[in-house]
Design a protein around this motif. Structure first.
Motif, PDB file in Angstrom:
ATOM      1  N   GLU A   1      -6.062  -6.397  -2.251  1.00 39.71           N
ATOM      2  CA  GLU A   1      -5.224  -5.946  -2.819  1.00 39.71           C
ATOM      3  C   GLU A   1      -5.113  -4.708  -3.586  1.00 39.71           C
ATOM      4  N   LYS A   2      -6.745  -4.532  -4.018  1.00 46.22           N
ATOM      5  CA  LYS A   2      -7.577  -3.811  -4.397  1.00 46.22           C
ATOM      6  C   LYS A   2      -7.584  -2.554  -3.106  1.00 46.22           C
ATOM      7  N   ALA A   3      -7.428  -2.851  -2.088  1.00 44.35           N
ATOM      8  CA  ALA A   3      -7.265  -1.780  -1.426  1.00 44.35           C
ATOM      9  C   ALA A   3      -5.613  -0.393  -1.221  1.00 44.35           C
TER      10      ALA A   3
ATOM     11  N   ALA B   1       0.796  -1.435  -0.246  1.00 43.52           N
ATOM     12  CA  ALA B   1       0.139   0.073   0.192  1.00 43.52           C
ATOM     13  C   ALA B   1       0.539   1.038  -0.383  1.00 43.52           C
ATOM     14  N   GLY B   2       2.370   1.030   0.018  1.00 41.08           N
ATOM     15  CA  GLY B   2       2.733   2.027  -0.150  1.00 41.08           C
ATOM     16  C   GLY B   2       2.883   3.320   1.400  1.00 41.08           C
ATOM     17  N   MET B   3       2.467   2.541   2.185  1.00 42.59           N
ATOM     18  CA  MET B   3       2.550   2.774   3.824  1.00 42.59           C
ATOM     19  C   MET B   3       4.453   2.476   4.136  1.00 42.59           C
ATOM     20  N   LYS B   4       4.229   3.765   4.927  1.00 35.61           N
ATOM     21  CA  LYS B   4       5.562   4.320   5.786  1.00 35.61           C
ATOM     22  C   LYS B   4       5.673   3.368   7.665  1.00 35.61           C
ATOM     23  N   ILE B   5       4.575   3.243   7.796  1.00 31.44           N
ATOM     24  CA  ILE B   5       3.896   3.256   9.713  1.00 31.44           C
ATOM     25  C   ILE B   5       2.741   1.960  10.008  1.00 31.44           C
ATOM     26  N   TRP B   6       3.267   2.018  11.138  1.00 30.15           N
ATOM     27  CA  TRP B   6       2.184   0.528  11.159  1.00 30.15           C
ATOM     28  C   TRP B   6       1.999   1.554  12.366  1.00 30.15           C
ATOM     29  N   GLN B   7       0.741   1.774  13.651  1.00 33.99           N
ATOM     30  CA  GLN B   7       0.903   2.496  14.785  1.00 33.99           C
ATOM     31  C   GLN B   7       0.113   1.938  15.628  1.00 33.99           C
ATOM     32  N   LEU B   8       0.228   1.712  16.542  1.00 35.05           N
ATOM     33  CA  LEU B   8      -0.388   0.511  17.682  1.00 35.05           C
ATOM     34  C   LEU B   8      -1.037   1.466  18.727  1.00 35.05           C
ATOM     35  N   LEU B   9      -1.550   0.662  19.602  1.00 39.05           N
ATOM     36  CA  LEU B   9      -1.674   0.802  20.920  1.00 39.05           C
ATOM     37  C   LEU B   9      -0.901   0.579  21.228  1.00 39.05           C
ATOM     38  N   PRO B  10      -1.017   0.959  23.239  1.00 38.47           N
ATOM     39  CA  PRO B  10      -0.287   0.319  23.869  1.00 38.47           C
ATOM     40  C   PRO B  10       0.317  -1.250  23.996  1.00 38.47           C
ATOM     41  N   LEU B  11       1.363  -2.012  24.574  1.00 36.73           N
ATOM     42  CA  LEU B  11       1.240  -3.162  23.850  1.00 36.73           C
ATOM     43  C   LEU B  11       1.336  -4.319  25.538  1.00 36.73           C
TER      44      LEU B  11
ATOM     45  N   THR C   1     -16.883   4.421  28.882  1.00 37.20           N
ATOM     46  CA  THR C   1     -18.352   2.961  28.261  1.00 37.20           C
ATOM     47  C   THR C   1     -17.313   1.965  28.729  1.00 37.20           C
ATOM     48  N   SER C   2     -17.687   0.607  29.229  1.00 37.85           N
ATOM     49  CA  SER C   2     -17.134  -0.171  29.031  1.00 37.85           C
ATOM     50  C   SER C   2     -18.065  -1.301  29.190  1.00 37.85           C
ATOM     51  N   GLY C   3     -17.306  -2.734  28.125  1.00 40.30           N
ATOM     52  CA  GLY C   3     -18.388  -3.933  28.146  1.00 40.30           C
ATOM     53  C   GLY C   3     -17.739  -4.056  26.977  1.00 40.30           C
ATOM     54  N   LYS C   4     -17.980  -3.807  26.008  1.00 39.48           N
ATOM     55  CA  LYS C   4     -17.214  -4.206  24.302  1.00 39.48           C
ATOM     56  C   LYS C   4     -16.865  -3.576  23.786  1.00 39.48           C
ATOM     57  N   ASN C   5     -15.704  -2.472  24.169  1.00 40.61           N
ATOM     58  CA  ASN C   5     -14.067  -1.944  23.512  1.00 40.61           C
ATOM     59  C   ASN C   5     -13.676  -2.929  23.813  1.00 40.61           C
ATOM     60  N   TRP C   6     -12.080  -2.788  22.567  1.00 44.23           N
ATOM     61  CA  TRP C   6     -11.203  -2.918  21.878  1.00 44.23           C
ATOM     62  C   TRP C   6     -10.831  -4.286  21.774  1.00 44.23           C
ATOM     63  N   ALA C   7     -12.548  -4.528  21.565  1.00 37.82           N
ATOM     64  CA  ALA C   7     -12.389  -6.099  20.910  1.00 37.82           C
ATOM     65  C   ALA C   7     -12.542  -6.279  19.573  1.00 37.82           C
ATOM     66  N   TRP C   8     -12.839  -5.225  18.491  1.00 33.88           N
ATOM     67  CA  TRP C   8     -12.711  -5.130  17.528  1.00 33.88           C
ATOM     68  C   TRP C   8     -11.362  -6.523  16.426  1.00 33.88           C
ATOM     69  N   ARG C   9     -11.910  -7.341  15.432  1.00 35.06           N
ATOM     70  CA  ARG C   9     -11.034  -7.800  15.302  1.00 35.06           C
ATOM     71  C   ARG C   9     -11.539  -7.441  13.348  1.00 35.06           C
ATOM     72  N   ALA C  10     -10.261  -7.739  12.404  1.00 34.10           N
ATOM     73  CA  ALA C  10     -10.796  -7.104  10.772  1.00 34.10           C
ATOM     74  C   ALA C  10     -10.596  -8.931  10.171  1.00 34.10           C
ATOM     75  N   ASP C  11     -11.210  -8.982   8.993  1.00 32.94           N
ATOM     76  CA  ASP C  11     -11.853 -10.212   8.904  1.00 32.94           C
ATOM     77  C   ASP C  11     -10.359 -10.421   7.678  1.00 32.94           C
ATOM     78  N   LYS C  12      -9.499 -11.329   7.610  1.00 29.79           N
ATOM     79  CA  LYS C  12      -8.628 -11.775   7.067  1.00 29.79           C
ATOM     80  C   LYS C  12      -8.977 -11.006   5.761  1.00 29.79           C
ATOM     81  N   SER C  13      -9.771 -11.186   4.896  1.00 35.70           N
ATOM     82  CA  SER C  13      -9.565 -10.062   3.296  1.00 35.70           C
ATOM     83  C   SER C  13      -9.494  -8.905   3.719  1.00 35.70           C
ATOM     84  N   LEU C  14      -9.769  -8.622   4.931  1.00 38.41           N
ATOM     85  CA  LEU C  14      -9.081  -6.871   4.653  1.00 38.41           C
ATOM     86  C   LEU C  14      -7.397  -6.682   4.322  1.00 38.41           C
TER      87      LEU C  14
END
Length: 542
Positions: free
Chosen positions: A527-529, A36-46, A507-520
């Motif tokens: 490839e298109k993205a 994608a021509g990206m030079k940066i990967w940004q994370l949250l605390p590890l 808020t609490s309960g449903k935070n931090w849980a999102w996961r990407a689908d493998k197709s992303l």
């Protein structure tokens, strides 16, 4: 040099059981960034997450999160047997993270794997697999020696905590009440005070438990080092994240009590938060213990220097969350129900950054200068020569527009300098697509007018939202800005709605849980993205 990147935490990586890891998908994501021509990967605390699963409330600011350890890699290295890493039927591979199930499974499994590993390196009669590197034993002991300044206290803390948490939970069950408190509430007095003799005695009596925690940290460190090195080989720099404050229930506070605002009774006197703002009408009561900056100054801010040095060994840049707290921080009396009762207190200012620079040299830091930002905070950021953040989602105010034009500092045409990082949104925002779908008509038309340069009707603006074109324009606006660095959450690259939001503050309960689908990450869709992003990065010289 102009750069662009993607914001996505490793827990959101696809493919592995239950939660994203430092395994194959991490390497696949680096490949995606390169394409994608990206030079940066940004994370949250590890760091290892505590109650609520927030990466901003960690048991240690120096340790890595054991949940990110990849089991397939451990088996491939000969450090674990396949039967110890078998996925239970209740653990999902796809969909959002179910932290309760993942913690229950991986925490127990990692203890057993650590036992297996310790047998391999200490018992010559145990046969290792053919791919087991005989140098591993020396690597492990070298890791423990080099990281002893934080690892000993962390391993001891987790061992003691495990015992007393279980004891408190049993008592709470008997008394039919909730478990309430941290190490300074229900631990034995000498252990609570971090008395060296008491801590050493505990370690000697719980050696196996202590060593298992060290092994688990070794696993995580080795795997992350491989991911980081692979990213470097592809020209990808990693932006890590350091919360200004540390969790109350952490080895950091327990082992360094003299550096925090803690009374003689061992109780916190003041805790962190922010006053009422964009996110919450009552402010945000974080509850983190506050630093005793006078005590920190006495030893030349050694703890902070060690913290930044450790983080820079893991990543290439460090984003410091809540930077404004170094100029002035919101001090809330301990026991308050909301953050409204707090007051501003002075922080260490430029003195801290001068001390860190003197020890470590010029600092690749990014200042999270959001919220209530005064001229004094801006002056500190500029004196420390740090880039700040420009978040497009904060840029549009219909009332400001009615008053005579868009003067918001987050708008690309108002950026005063290139030394900043532009974002469409952050982990605390809704996704851009989700935001657009929730806006009132007037605000939506305003954004559509700005991004298209044309006068839009309400229906025309809504059509741009439904077609996902408005979110794509938002991404282009960040990438085309004069900001040296532009970072886009992966959710915005794919124009995903609110269901992919990472966190909703207060808020609490449903935070931090999102996961990407493998197709992303892999395949035709990815490839298109990647090609779209690559075209934009070339077009805008990133």
């Amino acid at each position: 040099m102009r750069k662009a990147g993607i914001l996505m935490h490793p827990t959101s990586l696809p493919g592995s059981a239950g939660i994203g890891t430092f395994g194959k998908s991490a390497f696949a994501f680096v490949d995606f960034l390169e394409k994608a021509g990206m030079k940066i990967w940004q994370l949250l605390p590890l760091g290892p997450t505590g109650y609520g699963d927030s990466p901003y409330q960690s048991f240690s600011t120096f340790a890595l999160n054991p949940l990110l350890i990849d089991f397939e890699d451990l088996v491939a290295r000969g450090w674990a047997s396949p039967k110890l890493t078998k996925k239970p039927s209740y653990i999902k591979t796809k969909g959002d993270v179910d932290f309760g199930s993942v913690v229950w499974w991986k925490s127990h499994a990692l203890k057993e794997i650590a036992k297996y590993f310790l047998e391999l390196i200490t018992n010559p009669d145990v046969s290792a697999s053919d791919n087991f590197d005989p140098n591993t034993k020396m690597e492990f002991f070298t890791f423990c020696r080099e990281n002893q300044y934080w690892l000993r206290d962390y391993a001891a803390f987790m061992s003691i905590k495990s015992f007393y948490d279980a004891k408190a939970a049993k008592q709470a069950e008997e008394e039919k009440c909730a478990v309430n408190g941290t190490w300074n509430v229900y631990w034995e007095k000498n252990l609570s005070k971090h008395d060296e003799k008491a801590v050493e005695k505990w370690i000697n009596e719980h050696t196996e438990d202590f060593l298992q925690t060290e092994v688990i940290q070794f696993f995580a460190a080795k795997q992350w080092a491989c991911v980081h090195e692979y990213a470097r080989s592809k020209g990808i720099e990693i932006v890590g994240d350091v919360p200004i404050f540390v969790a109350a229930d952490s080895s950091d506070v327990w082992a360094n009590q003299k550096l925090f605002q803690i009374g003689k009774d061992g109780k916190f006197t003041g805790v962190a938060g922010v006053p009422p703002d964009y996110f919450s009408a009552t402010g945000q009561l974080w509850g983190n213990p506050l630093y005793d900056w006078k005590a920190m100054k006495k030893d030349g801010y050694a703890w902070w220097i060690a913290r930044v040095k450790k983080m820079l060994s893991l990543v290439d840049y460090v984003r410091i969350d809540h930077f404004r707290g170094f100029e002035s921080y919101w001090s809330v009396p301990f026991g308050s129900l909301t953050a409204e009762t707090g007051k501003w207190e002075k922080g260490p200012g430029i003195e801290l950054f001068d001390a860190i620079k003197k020890e470590l040299g010029e600092l690749p830091l990014i200042a999270e200068d959001l919220g209530i930002i005064t001229e004094e905070v801006r002056a500190l950021r500029d004196e420390a020569k740090l880039p700040g953040m420009k978040v497009l989602q904060f840029a549009f105010d219909k009332n400001e527009w009615k008053a005579g034009g868009l003067k918001n500092v987050f708008l690309p045409h108002n950026y005063e300098a290139t030394n900043c990082v532009a974002y469409t949104g952050t982990h605390d925002n809704d996704t851009s697509q989700g935001l657009f779908e929730s806006l009132d008509d007037e605000s939506l038309v305003l954004i559509a007018d700005y991004l298209t340069g044309e006068k839009n009707t309400v229906e025309g603006a809504k059509k741009l939202v439904r077609s996902k074109k408005l979110t794509k324009m938002f991404v282009k606006s960040a990438l085309s800005s004069i900001a040296d660095i532009a970072v886009i959450p992966l959710q915005d690259v794919y124009c995903i709605g609110t269901n992919a939001r990472m966190n909703t503050p207060s808020t609490s309960g449903k935070n931090w849980a999102w996961r990407a689908d493998k197709s992303l990450i892999e395949g035709a869709k990815a490839e298109k993205a990647a090609q779209w992003l690559k075209n934009l990065s070339v077009l805008y010289a990133r």
